[in-house]
Design a protein around this motif. Sequence first.
Motif, mmCIF file in Angstrom:
data_model
loop_
_atom_site.group_PDB
_atom_site.id
_atom_site.type_symbol
_atom_site.label_atom_id
_atom_site.label_comp_id
_atom_site.label_asym_id
_atom_site.label_seq_id
_atom_site.Cartn_x
_atom_site.Cartn_y
_atom_site.Cartn_z
ATOM 1 N N ARG A 19 -17.169 2.103 -8.451
ATOM 2 C CA ARG A 19 -17.671 0.758 -8.177
ATOM 3 C C ARG A 19 -16.595 -0.288 -8.493
ATOM 4 N NH1 ARG A 19 -20.878 -1.486 -4.875
ATOM 5 N NH2 ARG A 19 -18.993 -2.688 -4.550
ATOM 6 N N GLU A 20 -15.905 -0.103 -9.601
ATOM 7 C CA GLU A 20 -14.839 -1.020 -10.003
ATOM 8 C C GLU A 20 -13.707 -1.009 -8.982
ATOM 9 O OE1 GLU A 20 -12.005 -1.949 -13.915
ATOM 10 O OE2 GLU A 20 -13.283 -0.167 -13.870
ATOM 11 N N ILE A 21 -13.378 0.157 -8.470
ATOM 12 C CA ILE A 21 -12.311 0.272 -7.467
ATOM 13 C C ILE A 21 -12.703 -0.431 -6.178
ATOM 14 C CG2 ILE A 21 -11.105 1.922 -5.977
ATOM 15 C CD1 ILE A 21 -11.221 3.886 -8.403
ATOM 16 N N VAL A 22 -13.924 -0.217 -5.728
ATOM 17 C CA VAL A 22 -14.387 -0.869 -4.496
ATOM 18 C C VAL A 22 -14.419 -2.380 -4.669
ATOM 19 C CG1 VAL A 22 -16.373 -1.147 -2.947
ATOM 20 C CG2 VAL A 22 -15.678 1.139 -3.678
ATOM 21 N N ASP A 23 -14.885 -2.855 -5.808
ATOM 22 C CA ASP A 23 -14.904 -4.302 -6.064
ATOM 23 C C ASP A 23 -13.486 -4.872 -6.047
ATOM 24 O OD1 ASP A 23 -17.646 -4.314 -6.271
ATOM 25 O OD2 ASP A 23 -17.677 -4.299 -8.469
ATOM 26 N N LEU A 34 -7.797 -7.739 5.006
ATOM 27 C CA LEU A 34 -8.279 -6.368 4.959
ATOM 28 C C LEU A 34 -7.150 -5.354 5.125
ATOM 29 C CD1 LEU A 34 -10.905 -4.671 4.796
ATOM 30 C CD2 LEU A 34 -10.987 -4.769 7.292
ATOM 31 N N ALA A 35 -6.255 -5.604 6.073
ATOM 32 C CA ALA A 35 -5.185 -4.648 6.370
ATOM 33 C C ALA A 35 -4.147 -4.564 5.257
ATOM 34 C CB ALA A 35 -4.508 -5.006 7.689
ATOM 35 N N GLN A 36 -4.144 -5.545 4.366
ATOM 36 C CA GLN A 36 -3.139 -5.582 3.307
ATOM 37 C C GLN A 36 -3.586 -4.886 2.028
ATOM 38 O OE1 GLN A 36 -0.127 -6.704 4.159
ATOM 39 N NE2 GLN A 36 -1.096 -7.031 6.162
ATOM 40 N N VAL A 37 -4.774 -4.313 2.022
ATOM 41 C CA VAL A 37 -5.238 -3.560 0.857
ATOM 42 C C VAL A 37 -4.388 -2.295 0.724
ATOM 43 C CG1 VAL A 37 -7.165 -2.265 -0.139
ATOM 44 C CG2 VAL A 37 -7.591 -4.436 1.038
ATOM 45 N N THR A 38 -3.785 -2.101 -0.435
ATOM 46 C CA THR A 38 -2.975 -0.905 -0.675
ATOM 47 C C THR A 38 -3.508 -0.159 -1.896
ATOM 48 O OG1 THR A 38 -1.376 -1.939 -2.175
ATOM 49 C CG2 THR A 38 -0.944 -2.121 0.208
ATOM 50 N N LEU A 39 -3.274 1.139 -1.922
ATOM 51 C CA LEU A 39 -3.711 1.929 -3.073
ATOM 52 C C LEU A 39 -3.037 1.446 -4.353
ATOM 53 C CD1 LEU A 39 -3.709 5.518 -1.517
ATOM 54 C CD2 LEU A 39 -5.693 4.140 -2.139
ATOM 55 N N ARG A 40 -1.775 1.091 -4.240
ATOM 56 C CA ARG A 40 -1.036 0.637 -5.425
ATOM 57 C C ARG A 40 -1.642 -0.647 -5.990
ATOM 58 N NH1 ARG A 40 5.532 -0.444 -5.737
ATOM 59 N NH2 ARG A 40 5.577 -1.124 -7.920
ATOM 60 N N ASP A 41 -1.955 -1.607 -5.102
ATOM 61 C CA ASP A 41 -2.537 -2.868 -5.569
ATOM 62 C C ASP A 41 -3.936 -2.660 -6.143
ATOM 63 O OD1 ASP A 41 -0.279 -4.265 -4.863
ATOM 64 O OD2 ASP A 41 -1.083 -4.969 -2.945
ATOM 65 N N VAL A 42 -4.710 -1.804 -5.505
ATOM 66 C CA VAL A 42 -6.048 -1.516 -6.021
ATOM 67 C C VAL A 42 -5.955 -0.882 -7.399
ATOM 68 C CG1 VAL A 42 -8.142 -0.146 -5.692
ATOM 69 C CG2 VAL A 42 -7.098 -1.307 -3.735
ATOM 70 N N ALA A 43 -5.057 0.083 -7.536
ATOM 71 C CA ALA A 43 -4.891 0.755 -8.830
ATOM 72 C C ALA A 43 -4.489 -0.240 -9.913
ATOM 73 C CB ALA A 43 -3.848 1.861 -8.706
ATOM 74 N N GLU A 44 -3.541 -1.102 -9.597
ATOM 75 C CA GLU A 44 -3.101 -2.095 -10.577
ATOM 76 C C GLU A 44 -4.250 -3.023 -10.973
ATOM 77 O OE1 GLU A 44 0.250 -4.108 -8.962
ATOM 78 O OE2 GLU A 44 1.650 -2.440 -9.332
ATOM 79 N N THR A 55 -8.085 10.718 -7.821
ATOM 80 C CA THR A 55 -9.183 11.503 -8.383
ATOM 81 C C THR A 55 -10.536 10.910 -7.997
ATOM 82 O OG1 THR A 55 -9.257 10.256 -10.472
ATOM 83 C CG2 THR A 55 -7.740 12.143 -10.343
ATOM 84 N N HIS A 56 -10.511 9.681 -7.468
ATOM 85 C CA HIS A 56 -11.751 9.016 -7.055
ATOM 86 C C HIS A 56 -11.830 8.832 -5.535
ATOM 87 C CE1 HIS A 56 -12.803 8.073 -11.218
ATOM 88 N NE2 HIS A 56 -11.524 7.767 -11.397
ATOM 89 N N PHE A 57 -10.675 8.570 -4.912
ATOM 90 C CA PHE A 57 -10.622 8.383 -3.466
ATOM 91 C C PHE A 57 -9.397 9.114 -2.928
ATOM 92 C CE2 PHE A 57 -13.021 4.692 -4.924
ATOM 93 C CZ PHE A 57 -14.110 4.716 -4.061
ATOM 94 N N ALA A 58 -9.600 9.943 -1.935
ATOM 95 C CA ALA A 58 -8.519 10.796 -1.432
ATOM 96 C C ALA A 58 -7.471 10.023 -0.641
ATOM 97 C CB ALA A 58 -9.100 11.909 -0.567
ATOM 98 N N ILE A 63 -11.286 4.630 0.720
ATOM 99 C CA ILE A 63 -11.716 3.366 0.115
ATOM 100 C C ILE A 63 -12.370 2.486 1.169
ATOM 101 C CG2 ILE A 63 -10.952 1.244 -1.007
ATOM 102 C CD1 ILE A 63 -8.849 2.832 -2.470
ATOM 103 N N TYR A 64 -11.743 2.397 2.348
ATOM 104 C CA TYR A 64 -12.355 1.630 3.429
ATOM 105 C C TYR A 64 -13.748 2.166 3.752
ATOM 106 C CZ TYR A 64 -7.985 -0.820 4.658
ATOM 107 O OH TYR A 64 -6.864 -1.617 4.664
ATOM 108 N N ASP A 65 -13.895 3.477 3.705
ATOM 109 C CA ASP A 65 -15.179 4.085 4.006
ATOM 110 C C ASP A 65 -16.238 3.639 2.998
ATOM 111 O OD1 ASP A 65 -16.505 6.119 5.779
ATOM 112 O OD2 ASP A 65 -16.909 7.068 3.851
#
Length: 203
Positions: A19-23, A34-44, A55-58, A63-65
């Motif tokens: 939930r925290e990751i999606v938020d 929307l297109a600028q969402v990156t795994l690195r930025d989300v993780a940070e 371990t949460h999103f492959a 994440i988009y899903d």
Amino acid sequence: MLGETKRDRKTERRSETRREIVDAAWRLARDNGLAQVTLRDVAESVGMRAPSLYTHFASKNAIYDAMFGDAWTQYQEYEAAARASEPKTSRAAMRHYARVYFDFAVAFPARHQLMSLRTIPDFTPSDAAYASSVAVMEHFAARMRQHGVDGQDDLDLFVAIVDGLVTAQLANDPGGERWSRLLDRAIDMFADNLGITSEGSRP
């Protein structure tokens, strides 16, 4: 106590983290697009390293899903809260349906893009994520049937009118009212075409 269900704290924590990751992804989409969402930025944003995110999103599409399903769930909740103010006459009720969706869509352009415009290359929502949008459309169709609108072409036309005005508003007058103020007029034209009078009420 006998029969008491034992809490699965590990699953709860995992659900909270997802939930925290999606938020966080929504915040990035709002700020950067929307297109600028990156795994690195989300993780940070959630205080973890990018590899831990897997371990949460492959993948980013995973994440988009989750965001896609979450967006339609948000709309279900928003629409349910608006039912208390739904008018009783058919034409006014259809104006209400259109306005509720329009206002929800224009309030968060990136969310609308993910829900309705398919702007992310190679992304197709999973069946599980898509189920929430199907539920919304089934509920909408059932309510329109209460007003004598049950043809698929008629439902498709209604959706196209509202989505078209949403897109025009966001593309040409974001934050304004140029297309917003045309919404009732457009729905009245739709109702006129189907012979639904302003005095018409639910069967």
